[in-house]
Motif scaffolding. Sequence first.
Motif, PDB file in Angstrom:
ATOM      1  N   LYS A   1       0.825  -1.198   0.000  1.00 18.36           N
ATOM      2  CA  LYS A   1       0.000   0.000   0.000  1.00 18.36           C
ATOM      3  C   LYS A   1       0.863   1.253   0.000  1.00 18.36           C
ATOM      4  O   LYS A   1       0.605   2.204  -0.739  1.00 18.36           O
ATOM      5  CB  LYS A   1      -0.887  -0.026   1.245  1.00 18.36           C
ATOM      6  N   ASP A   2       1.909   1.198   0.799  1.00 17.24           N
ATOM      7  CA  ASP A   2       2.798   2.340   0.916  1.00 17.24           C
ATOM      8  C   ASP A   2       3.402   2.690  -0.445  1.00 17.24           C
ATOM      9  O   ASP A   2       3.391   3.835  -0.882  1.00 17.24           O
ATOM     10  CB  ASP A   2       3.905   1.986   1.912  1.00 17.24           C
ATOM     11  N   ARG A   3       3.891   1.691  -1.121  1.00 20.95           N
ATOM     12  CA  ARG A   3       4.528   1.950  -2.422  1.00 20.95           C
ATOM     13  C   ARG A   3       3.511   2.417  -3.450  1.00 20.95           C
ATOM     14  O   ARG A   3       3.800   3.275  -4.277  1.00 20.95           O
ATOM     15  CB  ARG A   3       5.169   0.670  -2.939  1.00 20.95           C
ATOM     16  N   MET A   4       2.344   1.813  -3.392  1.00 17.64           N
ATOM     17  CA  MET A   4       1.338   2.189  -4.369  1.00 17.64           C
ATOM     18  C   MET A   4       0.929   3.645  -4.168  1.00 17.64           C
ATOM     19  O   MET A   4       0.833   4.411  -5.126  1.00 17.64           O
ATOM     20  CB  MET A   4       0.135   1.268  -4.246  1.00 17.64           C
ATOM     21  N   LEU A   5       0.731   4.036  -2.934  1.00 14.78           N
ATOM     22  CA  LEU A   5       0.338   5.423  -2.656  1.00 14.78           C
ATOM     23  C   LEU A   5       1.431   6.390  -3.087  1.00 14.78           C
ATOM     24  O   LEU A   5       1.170   7.442  -3.652  1.00 14.78           O
ATOM     25  CB  LEU A   5       0.046   5.595  -1.166  1.00 14.78           C
ATOM     26  N   ARG A   6       2.662   5.968  -2.826  1.00 15.78           N
ATOM     27  CA  ARG A   6       3.780   6.817  -3.192  1.00 15.78           C
ATOM     28  C   ARG A   6       3.790   7.087  -4.700  1.00 15.78           C
ATOM     29  O   ARG A   6       4.048   8.186  -5.158  1.00 15.78           O
ATOM     30  CB  ARG A   6       5.056   6.088  -2.823  1.00 15.78           C
ATOM     31  N   SER A   7       3.498   6.039  -5.485  1.00  8.26           N
ATOM     32  CA  SER A   7       3.552   6.213  -6.933  1.00  8.26           C
ATOM     33  C   SER A   7       2.357   7.018  -7.439  1.00  8.26           C
ATOM     34  O   SER A   7       2.393   7.566  -8.536  1.00  8.26           O
ATOM     35  CB  SER A   7       3.605   4.859  -7.627  1.00  8.26           C
ATOM     36  N   LEU A   8       1.292   7.090  -6.620  1.00  2.00           N
ATOM     37  CA  LEU A   8       0.123   7.841  -7.067  1.00  2.00           C
ATOM     38  C   LEU A   8       0.146   9.293  -6.596  1.00  2.00           C
ATOM     39  O   LEU A   8      -0.478  10.160  -7.195  1.00  2.00           O
ATOM     40  CB  LEU A   8      -1.161   7.189  -6.530  1.00  2.00           C
ATOM     41  N   ALA A   9       0.897   9.543  -5.506  1.00  2.00           N
ATOM     42  CA  ALA A   9       0.863  10.873  -4.909  1.00  2.00           C
ATOM     43  C   ALA A   9       1.302  11.932  -5.908  1.00  2.00           C
ATOM     44  O   ALA A   9       2.192  11.694  -6.724  1.00  2.00           O
ATOM     45  CB  ALA A   9       1.766  10.902  -3.679  1.00  2.00           C
ATOM     46  N   ASN A  10       0.665  13.072  -5.848  1.00  2.00           N
ATOM     47  CA  ASN A  10       0.973  14.192  -6.748  1.00  2.00           C
ATOM     48  C   ASN A  10       0.927  13.768  -8.214  1.00  2.00           C
ATOM     49  O   ASN A  10       1.678  14.256  -9.045  1.00  2.00           O
ATOM     50  CB  ASN A  10       2.366  14.775  -6.415  1.00  2.00           C
ATOM     51  N   GLY A  11       0.046  12.832  -8.546  1.00  2.00           N
ATOM     52  CA  GLY A  11      -0.087  12.381  -9.924  1.00  2.00           C
ATOM     53  C   GLY A  11       1.153  11.690 -10.441  1.00  2.00           C
ATOM     54  O   GLY A  11       1.390  11.655 -11.642  1.00  2.00           O
ATOM     55  N   GLY A  12       1.961  11.137  -9.526  1.00  2.00           N
ATOM     56  CA  GLY A  12       3.150  10.417  -9.965  1.00  2.00           C
ATOM     57  C   GLY A  12       4.327  11.328 -10.295  1.00  2.00           C
ATOM     58  O   GLY A  12       5.338  10.869 -10.807  1.00  2.00           O
ATOM     59  N   GLN A  13       4.182  12.623 -10.014  1.00  2.00           N
ATOM     60  CA  GLN A  13       5.247  13.573 -10.338  1.00  2.00           C
ATOM     61  C   GLN A  13       5.975  14.010  -9.067  1.00  2.00           C
ATOM     62  O   GLN A  13       5.372  14.074  -8.004  1.00  2.00           O
ATOM     63  CB  GLN A  13       4.664  14.828 -11.001  1.00  2.00           C
TER      64      GLN A  13
END
Lengths: 368, 488
Positions: free
Chosen positions: B404-416
């Motif tokens: 979950k942590d990694r997935m959220l990280r990759s989604l945060a700020n639209g992946g930018q």
Amino acid sequence: MVQKIDLDHSRFRDIVRGSIRKDLRRHIANGSLMARRGDKTVSIPMPRIQLPRFKYGTNQGGGVGQGDGEPGDPVDGEQEGEGQGEAGDQAGEHELEVEVTLEELAKILGEELELPNIQPKGKRQVTSEINKYTGIRRTGPGSLRHIKRTFKRALKREIASGNFENNGGIVIPTPDDMRYRSWDPKTVPQSSAAIIYMMDVSGSMGDEQKEIVRIEAFWIDTWLKSQYRQIETRYIVHDAEAKEVDQHTFFHLRESGGTKISSAYELCDAMIDQHYPPEEWNIYPFHFSDGDNWSGGDTARCLTLLREQLLPKSNVFCYGQVRSTYGSGQFKNDLDNAFNDNEDVITSDIPDKDGIMDSIKMFLGAGR
Amino acid sequence: MTLPLELAKLQNRIREVAASYKLDFFETVFEMVSWEEMNTIAAYDGFPVRYPHWRFGMSYDQISKNYSWGLSKIYELVINNDPCYAYLLYGNKLVDQKLVMAHVYAHCDFFKNNLWFAPTNRRMVDQLASHSMRIERHVRKEGRDEVEQFLDACLSLENLIDIYAPYSPPRKVEDGEPAPRDVIRFEAKAYMDPFINPPEFIEEQRVQLEEERRQPEAFPRRPERDVMLFLMEHAPLREWQRDVLAMIRDEAYYFAPQRLTKVMNEGWASYWHSRMMTEKLLEPSELIDFAERHAGAMAMQPGQVNPYKLGIELFRAIEDRWNKGRFGKEYEDCDDLETKRRWDTGLRQGRDKIFEVRRIYNDVTFVDEFLTPEFCDEQKLFTYDYNPKTGRREINGRDYRDVKDRMLRSLANGGQPVIEVTEGNFRNRGELVLTHRHDGEDLDLAHARGTMEHLHHLWTRPVHIETMVEDRPRRMSYDGESHELADL
């Protein structure tokens, strides 16, 4: 109508060409293009064309995946899923690779090295007549019937006459609907060229040297192909003896032993006599070696062979001397001394991969 | 081309079916296009007209190549506009057209109802056409190369916007000078004054205030995440340049919500095409083709999560949980597995719940709230890492927290990466400093250098970005001639 995208696309192609041209020396020196060579195109990676962004580095940090597997199992399978593509999203993600045709590549090479177009020798300009399908006519043999055009005519007629709905969509062509291909005879200059590569594979030619020869041969092929309609390429290797081999062997064979250059020239001469009458062929012998020959006597024999046999038959004779740790490099001096004032003999010294480009320019810059 | 009669009838039917499920969409216009037109439109991100720029030519080159090699084929293309425009590929099977239409109606419902799309311009087709005309006018006046170079620079900074800004109250315009402050004196009778406001203390305060005033004020006063806006307001641009920058920024804000809701949007559309097709639209003879197409879209590739698949499964899981009442304290606290497995309170609120979710969530909140340990387990999610020893990416584990942590990280700020302007007058020499809020992943340095050059093209004075490179705080600089990477 010119589509708007065509303008953007041709602008993009211009940028690609410009970038290849700018980096041509690098592309030539590292030989990366040859590995990506297809039949008619080369695929070139162009990471620098993409618009740069502030973005995360390559995802070597890992990520999240889905599926079976135990810890430690690799996740990079080879299978490609059936992609449901989406606009815009994907283009930027992968390393950009652009397809360039060999013709385009030759053109870029020609522009960058300022290579003149080759003037085939006058007597060798044989023309031949070929038929090209250029149009449509209303009579002709059944074998040349243009089915799509015929059907279109019939469909138009049926719709115009209102029969289409009544017939339940069945279209029956009448003789009047028939369309046939027609042709025009065209004369084309038939210029063919034979490239004969000779390489010294004696013990002193290492992998590094062969790589240089390979890269140089690729570019020479590319250029000459853009100049002639038909090209034949033959390969000869020699140490103390010469023999003809196929392309793969040519670049990978490793022999050892002495060097007798005359053996290769003799074989080359025989090959020309047998297959390539000079009246019909433009002949390009290229010889690559590290410059060591068996003896002064053999060198003298080489010079005679060149002067009396090979040169009169060829457009130009090119000798490339690849520098190696063991070679003395004497042969180039001998050639230069003997053919000082003969511009049909071109010699060049290739110290390393960066020298390839200059060498190509020497060989092909004469425009013969 | 408008739709042939047969497809027009089909469209009517699918619109009715979609409405019967309470989907609420903008009117949708379908166009029949050949694959060449489809590739062109896809290169333009779905719009008929865009400004002239080679990057569209580049997309077109890649899309056409992939198409002709059979690597990928674009099935659906729909744009967020009122009315929505969507494209059908000429020559596709009827069952494919049905599937695409059903899928598209759900997308349109999402565009219209998801709150994250609320601030987007619903007349974007017109807007982009007008952008195209404006840019063409600048090209005629300023020359193609000049405008192209400037566009390159702007596009390179396209992701430096504050994607959450449209959802906050509009910023107050900061007034010029702050009110001059004086040393505060307490009211006191004259004879008490020296005690209540001791002269030494007042003097001390006065000196300090003087000192503070002499310090130049921070500029910008607060870090500015909308770098493009900052450049519009403060970079020495000419009129036409400001106009171009503003257009590129508008377009960036228009496309941003699609990055914020990729998983949800595709999940929602897949959920509904699947239901509409299997419950109402499919002819028995079309079943196999539909199943193949659907499976193709849901296919998982090693090493990545397919947003279609993740999205549809999450929506299904949510519906199931709210149908059976599997949420809340009582359910969470229950530690008897058997009871949990058979848990069903007969709540039947699944449908309402997913409509609520599609209205107010975005990918980050969606995954954060609904990716449960059970879901992670059922969907066989795992984390992987690059192993430098073997040169492969290898499965790391299946720990729920990690996934979950990694997935959220990759989604945060639209992946930018999050990047802000922190200093607009660095060293008192008008140099620009950006700060990268480093969250564990480094920037791509080669790209960063190229971007700095483009940034310099706009700012014209030296530019810097503070970031972390291999765990050390570093400052990258570019002064128009050379790059520098220094320790901070």
